[in-house]
Design a protein around this motif. Structure first.
Motif, PDB file in Angstrom:
ATOM      1  N   ALA A  21       0.836  -1.197   0.000  1.00  0.00           N
ATOM      2  CA  ALA A  21       0.000   0.000   0.000  1.00  0.00           C
ATOM      3  C   ALA A  21       0.873   1.250   0.000  1.00  0.00           C
ATOM      4  O   ALA A  21       2.007   1.233   0.489  1.00  0.00           O
ATOM      5  CB  ALA A  21      -0.921  -0.003   1.219  1.00  0.00           C
ATOM      6  N   PRO A  22       0.361   2.366  -0.534  1.00  0.00           N
ATOM      7  CA  PRO A  22       1.154   3.608  -0.532  1.00  0.00           C
ATOM      8  C   PRO A  22       1.384   4.164   0.871  1.00  0.00           C
ATOM      9  O   PRO A  22       2.329   4.929   1.094  1.00  0.00           O
ATOM     10  CB  PRO A  22       0.325   4.565  -1.393  1.00  0.00           C
ATOM     11  N   SER A  23       0.522   3.799   1.827  1.00  0.00           N
ATOM     12  CA  SER A  23       0.713   4.275   3.196  1.00  0.00           C
ATOM     13  C   SER A  23       0.115   3.273   4.168  1.00  0.00           C
ATOM     14  O   SER A  23      -0.808   2.516   3.827  1.00  0.00           O
ATOM     15  CB  SER A  23       0.065   5.654   3.398  1.00  0.00           C
ATOM     16  N   TYR A  24       0.652   3.273   5.401  1.00  0.00           N
ATOM     17  CA  TYR A  24       0.185   2.367   6.450  1.00  0.00           C
ATOM     18  C   TYR A  24       0.006   3.154   7.739  1.00  0.00           C
ATOM     19  O   TYR A  24       0.818   4.031   8.076  1.00  0.00           O
ATOM     20  CB  TYR A  24       1.179   1.234   6.694  1.00  0.00           C
ATOM     21  N   GLY A  25      -1.033   2.791   8.491  1.00  0.00           N
ATOM     22  CA  GLY A  25      -1.249   3.377   9.799  1.00  0.00           C
ATOM     23  C   GLY A  25      -0.741   2.473  10.904  1.00  0.00           C
ATOM     24  O   GLY A  25      -0.043   1.483  10.672  1.00  0.00           O
ATOM     25  N   LEU A  26      -1.120   2.815  12.115  1.00  0.00           N
ATOM     26  CA  LEU A  26      -0.772   2.022  13.294  1.00  0.00           C
ATOM     27  C   LEU A  26      -1.869   0.990  13.533  1.00  0.00           C
ATOM     28  O   LEU A  26      -3.055   1.269  13.323  1.00  0.00           O
ATOM     29  CB  LEU A  26      -0.644   2.926  14.517  1.00  0.00           C
ATOM     30  N   PHE A  27      -1.491  -0.192  13.967  1.00  0.00           N
ATOM     31  CA  PHE A  27      -2.470  -1.254  14.226  1.00  0.00           C
ATOM     32  C   PHE A  27      -2.748  -1.283  15.726  1.00  0.00           C
ATOM     33  O   PHE A  27      -1.950  -1.793  16.517  1.00  0.00           O
ATOM     34  CB  PHE A  27      -1.931  -2.602  13.748  1.00  0.00           C
ATOM     35  N   ILE A  28      -3.878  -0.703  16.123  1.00  0.00           N
ATOM     36  CA  ILE A  28      -4.235  -0.578  17.536  1.00  0.00           C
ATOM     37  C   ILE A  28      -5.668  -1.043  17.717  1.00  0.00           C
ATOM     38  O   ILE A  28      -6.576  -0.612  16.986  1.00  0.00           O
ATOM     39  CB  ILE A  28      -4.085   0.890  18.015  1.00  0.00           C
ATOM     40  N   ASP A  29      -5.884  -1.944  18.668  1.00  0.00           N
ATOM     41  CA  ASP A  29      -7.211  -2.457  18.988  1.00  0.00           C
ATOM     42  C   ASP A  29      -7.911  -3.057  17.765  1.00  0.00           C
ATOM     43  O   ASP A  29      -9.100  -2.853  17.542  1.00  0.00           O
ATOM     44  CB  ASP A  29      -8.081  -1.359  19.613  1.00  0.00           C
ATOM     45  N   GLY A  30      -7.124  -3.780  16.961  1.00  0.00           N
ATOM     46  CA  GLY A  30      -7.699  -4.513  15.838  1.00  0.00           C
ATOM     47  C   GLY A  30      -7.967  -3.701  14.590  1.00  0.00           C
ATOM     48  O   GLY A  30      -8.528  -4.229  13.628  1.00  0.00           O
ATOM     49  N   ALA A  70      -4.205  -3.100  24.748  1.00  0.00           N
ATOM     50  CA  ALA A  70      -3.659  -4.382  25.193  1.00  0.00           C
ATOM     51  C   ALA A  70      -4.112  -4.715  26.603  1.00  0.00           C
ATOM     52  O   ALA A  70      -4.440  -5.879  26.911  1.00  0.00           O
ATOM     53  CB  ALA A  70      -2.129  -4.347  25.119  1.00  0.00           C
ATOM     54  N   ARG A  71      -4.167  -3.710  27.460  1.00  0.00           N
ATOM     55  CA  ARG A  71      -4.619  -3.936  28.835  1.00  0.00           C
ATOM     56  C   ARG A  71      -6.088  -4.354  28.870  1.00  0.00           C
ATOM     57  O   ARG A  71      -6.480  -5.269  29.616  1.00  0.00           O
ATOM     58  CB  ARG A  71      -4.410  -2.662  29.656  1.00  0.00           C
ATOM     59  N   ALA A  72      -6.905  -3.718  28.041  1.00  0.00           N
ATOM     60  CA  ALA A  72      -8.321  -4.066  28.018  1.00  0.00           C
ATOM     61  C   ALA A  72      -8.554  -5.477  27.495  1.00  0.00           C
ATOM     62  O   ALA A  72      -9.493  -6.171  27.910  1.00  0.00           O
ATOM     63  CB  ALA A  72      -9.082  -3.050  27.148  1.00  0.00           C
ATOM     64  N   ALA A  73      -7.682  -5.921  26.569  1.00  0.00           N
ATOM     65  CA  ALA A  73      -7.837  -7.256  25.990  1.00  0.00           C
ATOM     66  C   ALA A  73      -7.274  -8.359  26.880  1.00  0.00           C
ATOM     67  O   ALA A  73      -7.598  -9.539  26.679  1.00  0.00           O
ATOM     68  CB  ALA A  73      -7.141  -7.306  24.625  1.00  0.00           C
ATOM     69  N   PHE A  74      -6.459  -7.987  27.862  1.00  0.00           N
ATOM     70  CA  PHE A  74      -5.752  -8.990  28.652  1.00  0.00           C
ATOM     71  C   PHE A  74      -6.672  -9.930  29.432  1.00  0.00           C
ATOM     72  O   PHE A  74      -6.477 -11.164  29.394  1.00  0.00           O
ATOM     73  CB  PHE A  74      -4.751  -8.320  29.596  1.00  0.00           C
ATOM     74  N   VAL A 211      -2.899  -8.196  19.970  1.00  0.00           N
ATOM     75  CA  VAL A 211      -1.647  -7.772  19.346  1.00  0.00           C
ATOM     76  C   VAL A 211      -1.839  -6.374  18.779  1.00  0.00           C
ATOM     77  O   VAL A 211      -2.778  -6.126  18.014  1.00  0.00           O
ATOM     78  CB  VAL A 211      -1.219  -8.735  18.222  1.00  0.00           C
ATOM     79  N   ASN A 212      -0.968  -5.470  19.170  1.00  0.00           N
ATOM     80  CA  ASN A 212      -0.974  -4.101  18.666  1.00  0.00           C
ATOM     81  C   ASN A 212       0.407  -3.793  18.108  1.00  0.00           C
ATOM     82  O   ASN A 212       1.425  -4.168  18.715  1.00  0.00           O
ATOM     83  CB  ASN A 212      -1.315  -3.117  19.784  1.00  0.00           C
ATOM     84  N   ILE A 213       0.476  -3.125  16.967  1.00  0.00           N
ATOM     85  CA  ILE A 213       1.762  -2.838  16.320  1.00  0.00           C
ATOM     86  C   ILE A 213       1.849  -1.356  16.045  1.00  0.00           C
ATOM     87  O   ILE A 213       1.012  -0.777  15.323  1.00  0.00           O
ATOM     88  CB  ILE A 213       1.926  -3.663  15.029  1.00  0.00           C
ATOM     89  N   ILE A 214       2.858  -0.730  16.640  1.00  0.00           N
ATOM     90  CA  ILE A 214       3.064   0.708  16.460  1.00  0.00           C
ATOM     91  C   ILE A 214       4.418   0.923  15.797  1.00  0.00           C
ATOM     92  O   ILE A 214       5.414   0.313  16.171  1.00  0.00           O
ATOM     93  CB  ILE A 214       2.983   1.462  17.803  1.00  0.00           C
ATOM     94  N   THR A 215       4.458   1.762  14.799  1.00  0.00           N
ATOM     95  CA  THR A 215       5.687   2.028  14.054  1.00  0.00           C
ATOM     96  C   THR A 215       6.240   3.392  14.438  1.00  0.00           C
ATOM     97  O   THR A 215       5.493   4.298  14.821  1.00  0.00           O
ATOM     98  CB  THR A 215       5.405   1.976  12.545  1.00  0.00           C
ATOM     99  N   GLY A 216       7.548   3.522  14.324  1.00  0.00           N
ATOM    100  CA  GLY A 216       8.184   4.786  14.667  1.00  0.00           C
ATOM    101  C   GLY A 216       9.673   4.611  14.854  1.00  0.00           C
ATOM    102  O   GLY A 216      10.242   3.560  14.554  1.00  0.00           O
ATOM    103  N   ASP A 217      10.298   5.649  15.383  1.00  0.00           N
ATOM    104  CA  ASP A 217      11.751   5.644  15.572  1.00  0.00           C
ATOM    105  C   ASP A 217      12.101   5.283  17.010  1.00  0.00           C
ATOM    106  O   ASP A 217      11.273   4.738  17.749  1.00  0.00           O
ATOM    107  CB  ASP A 217      12.325   7.000  15.166  1.00  0.00           C
TER     108      ASP A 217
END
Length: 480
Positions: A21-30, A70-74, A211-217
């Protein structure tokens, strides 16, 4: 008959296999979402410097949202019977197998390693880890870790760029099997396969927020590690960053495992099978362009066979094919980034400046991208920087020894302690040497062999804790 080099016709893998894809967001709460601050960064192909996609840059607000999810899903995830968690993990493993060709192409484009490695090494191991830990999910009380092992809570995981998807598997699979939920941050230069994995989680029907995936530096990773609602931190990467993480976590209740740098010794005795040892040396340092924490970057060879071994090694290096990582014939691909290439070049130059003799395999490097020819140094002393510092590139430092005790002393003369290799026909010598080497893993007459059932980790500045095997469960369990 003179030596002949047979040319291979190009055998490129198709890029059309994977849709980027030309761009991707953060994967949070599904779900995928834009970064709260609206910032993005570009991920490029190391082989061509082509921009592959734009990726969201997570900030503190995004880290907070991911940890909260993640805490809410635990409670729901940890409350499932182990057999039910195993079904989800097993489903993820099957999907990874089914989509392995897509993932191999994506990993090669984003990382620069040869498609032959992502296809034949990385992806099979990724699936194998999820299959293996799926099997443990309903057997935790039989793992020898106490009668009632319980999950810790939310795991914050930070992974490197050299094996993006494999390091993800090493961390997420045992975390899910033990009932924890996850916030994972992939490396800034290789985020795409982790984002692809987010889609795999959705395809497998994994509950939201598990599972949550956050991108960054690095700032994103630091914010994740420092978040007060993280129960477990797992990091693979440089020793310098590992030390900073240890300082951040010190004094808190967070459980920590660190898998850091290495300066592995590959020890060849005079009775070793030369051709077999040469293949092990090549696999130990030139696999994945030497960008391996447990690489056999120091070759310790017994003096009496040094000339024979080096002649054979140089002959073998002349046959390595350096170039397009998407070509199935390629042995050595691109360096991951301009910054890493500059680091390799600086250390290689220091080797020459300090008096070591440099030899590089004759090859034509592509005009675009980040490339470094397979290189070795002879006349190396233990005082040279190339013998002391982790280069993380296709550079081998050759030292000699006369006796087994000298080999042990030189191999252990390092602040690191991640890996070592021993090449000899004598089983008694293998056992004796292995007991004396301060390394987390010692290979005998092979190198860089991994299995999900076997623990991996280091001593000293190579970190602490183990990943893989039964031991890999302990880091994610409260076993009091």
């Amino acid at each position: 008959m003179p030596d002949q080099i047979f040319e291979y016709a190009p055998a490129p893998e198709s890029r059309a296999i994977v849709d980027i894809a030309p761009s991707y967001g953060l994967f949070i709460d599904g779900e995928f979402r834009e970064a709260a601050g609206g910032k993005v960064f570009k991920t490029v192909s190391p082989a061509t410097e082509e921009v592959l996609s734009e990726v969201a840059q997570a900030d503190g607000e995004d880290v907070e949202a991911a940890v909260r999810a993640a805490r809410a899903a635990f409670p729901g995830w940890s409350g499932l019977p182990g057999t039910e968690r195993a079904k989800y993990i097993f489903r993820i493993a099957r999907i990874l197998q089914e989509r392995a060709r897509e993932l191999a192409v994506l990993e090669t484009l984003d990382n620069g390693k040869p498609i032959r490695e992502t296809r034949d090494a990385d992806l099979p191991l990724v699936a194998a880890h999820f299959f293996y830990y799926a099997g443990w999910a309903d057997k935790l009380e039989h793992a020898g870790l106490g009668p009632d092992p319980r999950p810790l809570g939310v795991a914050g995981q930070v992974i490197p760029w050299n094996f993006p998807l494999l390091m993800l598997a090493w961390k997420i699979a045992p975390a899910l099997a033990t009932g924890n939920t996850v916030v994972l941050k992939p490396a800034e230069t290789t985020p795409l396969s982790a984002l692809f994995f987010a889609d795999v989680c959705r395809q497998a029907g994994l509950p939201r927020g598990v599972v949550n995936i956050i991108t960054g530096d690095g700032a994103t990773g630091a914010a994740l590690v420092a978040h007060p609602d993280i129960d477990k931190v797992a990091f693979t990467g440089s020793t310098a960053v590992g030390k900073a993480i240890a300082r951040t976590v010190a004094g808190t209740r967070k459980k920590l495992t660190l898998e850091l740098g290495g300066k592995g010794a590959n020890i060849v005795f005079d009775d070793a099978p030369v051709d077999q040892a040469v293949e092990g040396i090549v696999n130990g340092i030139y696999f994945n362009q030497g960008q391996v924490c447990c690489a056999g970057s120091r070759l310790l060879v017994q003096e009496s066979v040094q000339d024979e071994l080096l002649d054979a090694l140089k002959r073998r290096l002349r046959t390595l094919r350096v170039g397009d990582p998407m070509d199935k014939n390629t042995d050595v691909g691109a360096i991951n980034s301009a910054e890493q290439l500059a680091r390799i070049e600086e250390l290689a130059d220091s080797g020459e400046a300090e008096g070591a003799e440099r030899w590089s395999a004759p090859c034509e490097l592509p005009g675009n991208g980040y490339w470094f020819a397979p290189t070795l140094f002879t006349g190396v002393s233990q005082a040279h920087r190339i013998a002391r510092e982790e280069i993380f590139g296709p550079v081998l430092s050759v030292l000699t020894f006369r006796t087994p005790d000298e080999a042990v002393a030189k191999a252990n003369n390092t602040p690191y302690g991640l890996s070592a290799g021993i090449w000899t026909e004598k089983g008694s010598r293998i056992l004796s040497m292995a007991n004396k080497l301060r390394a987390g893993v010692v290979w005998a007459n092979t190198f860089n062999k991994f299995d999900p059932t076997s623990p991996f980790g280091g001593y000293k500045e190579s970190g602490f804790g183990r990943e893989g095997g039964r031991h890999g469960l302990e880091a994610y369990l409260d076993v009091r």
